[in-house]
Design a protein around this motif. Structure first.
Motif, short mmCIF file in Angstrom:
data_model
loop_
_atom_site.label_atom_id
_atom_site.label_comp_id
_atom_site.label_asym_id
_atom_site.label_seq_id
_atom_site.Cartn_x
_atom_site.Cartn_y
_atom_site.Cartn_z
N ASN A 31 -24.56 -5.48 -29.13
CA ASN A 31 -25.78 -5.71 -29.92
C ASN A 31 -25.77 -7.08 -30.59
OD1 ASN A 31 -26.11 -3.07 -29.26
ND2 ASN A 31 -26.20 -2.29 -31.34
N PHE A 33 -28.52 -9.96 -32.83
CA PHE A 33 -29.71 -10.02 -33.68
C PHE A 33 -30.10 -11.47 -33.95
CE2 PHE A 33 -29.25 -5.62 -35.20
CZ PHE A 33 -27.91 -5.40 -34.96
N TYR A 35 -32.32 -13.32 -37.04
CA TYR A 35 -33.00 -13.21 -38.33
C TYR A 35 -33.57 -14.58 -38.70
CZ TYR A 35 -30.13 -9.00 -39.28
OH TYR A 35 -29.52 -7.77 -39.24
N LEU A 43 -33.33 -11.92 -45.62
CA LEU A 43 -33.24 -11.97 -44.16
C LEU A 43 -34.24 -11.00 -43.57
CD1 LEU A 43 -30.37 -13.01 -45.13
CD2 LEU A 43 -29.56 -12.21 -42.91
N LEU A 45 -35.59 -9.45 -39.84
CA LEU A 45 -35.20 -9.31 -38.45
C LEU A 45 -36.35 -9.71 -37.53
CD1 LEU A 45 -33.00 -8.33 -36.47
CD2 LEU A 45 -34.05 -6.06 -36.62
N ILE A 94 -22.73 -7.25 -33.93
CA ILE A 94 -22.31 -6.09 -34.72
C ILE A 94 -21.17 -5.35 -34.04
CG2 ILE A 94 -24.01 -4.51 -33.69
CD1 ILE A 94 -24.32 -3.29 -36.51
N ASN A 99 -20.53 -0.64 -38.05
CA ASN A 99 -21.82 -1.25 -38.42
C ASN A 99 -21.69 -2.58 -39.14
OD1 ASN A 99 -23.28 0.86 -37.31
ND2 ASN A 99 -24.73 0.90 -39.00
N GLN A 101 -21.87 -6.42 -39.47
CA GLN A 101 -22.49 -7.53 -38.75
C GLN A 101 -21.72 -8.83 -39.03
OE1 GLN A 101 -26.74 -7.95 -38.79
NE2 GLN A 101 -27.08 -5.78 -38.39
N TYR B 32 -24.87 3.46 -45.19
CA TYR B 32 -23.79 2.48 -45.16
C TYR B 32 -24.28 1.34 -46.06
CZ TYR B 32 -21.81 4.55 -40.86
OH TYR B 32 -21.25 5.38 -39.92
N PHE B 34 -23.45 -2.59 -47.85
CA PHE B 34 -22.70 -3.82 -47.65
C PHE B 34 -23.09 -4.84 -48.72
CE2 PHE B 34 -21.49 -2.82 -43.23
CZ PHE B 34 -22.46 -1.90 -42.89
N TYR B 36 -22.83 -9.08 -48.78
CA TYR B 36 -22.49 -10.31 -48.08
C TYR B 36 -22.66 -11.48 -49.05
CZ TYR B 36 -22.68 -8.15 -43.41
OH TYR B 36 -22.44 -7.39 -42.29
N PHE B 90 -26.07 -11.08 -50.95
CA PHE B 90 -27.04 -10.17 -50.34
C PHE B 90 -26.45 -8.77 -50.24
CE2 PHE B 90 -30.33 -13.05 -48.98
CZ PHE B 90 -29.67 -14.26 -48.84
N GLY B 94 -27.52 0.25 -44.17
CA GLY B 94 -27.64 0.69 -42.79
C GLY B 94 -27.38 2.17 -42.74
N ALA B 95 -27.28 2.70 -41.52
CA ALA B 95 -27.11 4.14 -41.38
C ALA B 95 -26.36 4.45 -40.10
CB ALA B 95 -28.46 4.83 -41.37
N VAL B 96 -25.79 5.63 -40.06
CA VAL B 96 -25.10 6.09 -38.85
C VAL B 96 -26.08 6.10 -37.70
CG1 VAL B 96 -23.93 8.05 -37.81
CG2 VAL B 96 -23.53 7.50 -40.21
N ASN B 98 -27.75 3.74 -36.48
CA ASN B 98 -28.80 2.72 -36.56
C ASN B 98 -28.13 1.39 -36.83
OD1 ASN B 98 -30.97 1.10 -37.01
ND2 ASN B 98 -31.79 2.24 -38.74
N GLU B 99 -28.11 0.54 -35.80
CA GLU B 99 -27.38 -0.72 -35.97
C GLU B 99 -28.12 -1.74 -36.83
OE1 GLU B 99 -26.02 1.32 -32.33
OE2 GLU B 99 -27.99 0.70 -33.03
N LYS B 100 -29.39 -1.52 -37.05
CA LYS B 100 -30.16 -2.49 -37.82
C LYS B 100 -29.87 -2.33 -39.31
CE LYS B 100 -33.94 -1.37 -35.48
NZ LYS B 100 -35.35 -1.34 -35.06
N LEU B 101 -29.60 -3.44 -39.97
CA LEU B 101 -29.42 -3.44 -41.41
C LEU B 101 -30.69 -3.93 -42.07
CD1 LEU B 101 -25.86 -5.01 -41.92
CD2 LEU B 101 -26.50 -2.60 -41.73
N PHE B 103 -31.80 -5.92 -45.44
CA PHE B 103 -31.21 -6.77 -46.47
C PHE B 103 -32.12 -6.85 -47.69
CE2 PHE B 103 -27.52 -8.79 -44.55
CZ PHE B 103 -27.69 -8.45 -43.21
N GLY B 104 -31.49 -7.03 -48.85
CA GLY B 104 -32.24 -7.38 -50.04
C GLY B 104 -32.63 -8.85 -50.00
#
Lengths: 112, 113
Positions: A31, A33, A35, A43, A45, A94, A99, A101, B32, B34, B36, B90, B94-96, B98-101, B103-104
């Motif tokens: 995968n 991405f 952004y 960010l 997507l 990723i 998960n 990135q 999930y 994170f 950064y 930042f 995310g979620a189990v 679902n690879e897309k995060l 962001f704030g």
């Protein structure tokens, strides 16, 4: 360590030009991405690819397309650059086990 | 849909002072989470992450974060900041499966001597 590289750190283009932003990863991740990052917006997507030749639109795909011909390379294409596409562009890959990135250094694109 | 709110756009702290950056998330299932960090002109680097288990998570560079499900928060803390901590931070969710995060919008941290 995962390495994600982007072809240019800074790019200046003119309105109407076709622009290619290249991203390469060396960890065999499926995968990838793209952004864009703008002040106060965080960010967002643009596009997401989950395998070679497979892609999915993100939140802001208008004005962009992508290409994934090889697993390690994911290209972002601006068919006809416009000034509102001036931004920082970040590529990521990723690790699907957790998960997490991993990001490239970014390309700061200015469209004049 | 998942969302992340970082209510502080910009924070200024003195070197050596403690730091707390706020993050609130919205997600139906167990998220999930994170944090950064982005130094000027750089990409994003992972500071720490929470998936499950101990709600206090330790990260790199002396940072920690605490997951509070009842408050839907995942605040980042550091007991004593260094000038090199000046950066943008930042939070992401995310979620189990679902690879897309998501962001704030980020919090910019300035350190004063």
């Amino acid at each position: 360590d995962v390495k994600v590289t982007q072809s240019s750190r800074y790019l200046v283009k003119r309105t109407g030009e076709k622009v290619f932003l290249e991203c390469v990863q060396d960890m065999d991740h499926e995968n990838m991405f793209w952004y864009r990052q703008d002040p106060g917006l965080g960010l967002r997507l643009i596009y997401f690819s989950y395998d070679v030749k497979m892609k999915e639109k993100g939140d802001i795909p208008e004005g962009y397309s992508v290409s994934r011909e090889k697993k390690e390379r994911f290209s972002l294409i601006l068919e006809s650059a416009s000034t509102n596409q001036t931004s920082m562009y970040l590529c990521a890959t990723i690790d699907r086990k957790n998960n997490e990135q991993f990001f490239g250094p970014g390309t700061r694109l200015t469209v004049l | 849909a998942q969302s992340v709110t970082q209510p502080d756009i910009h924070i200024t702290v003195s070197e050596g002072a403690s730091l707390e950056l706020r993050c609130n998330y919205s997600y139906g299932a167990t998220p999930y989470l994170f944090w950064y960090v982005q130094s000027p002109g750089q990409g994003l680097q992972l500071l720490l992450k929470y998936f499950s288990g101990d709600t206090l998570v330790q990260g790199i560079k002396g940072f920690e974060a605490e997951f509070k499900r009842s408050q839907s928060s995942f605040n980042l803390r550091k007991p004593s900041v260094h000038w090199s901590d000046a950066a943008e931070y930042f939070c992401a969710v995310g979620a189990v499966g679902n690879e897309k995060l998501t962001f704030g919008t980020g919090t910019r941290l300035t350190i004063i001597p």
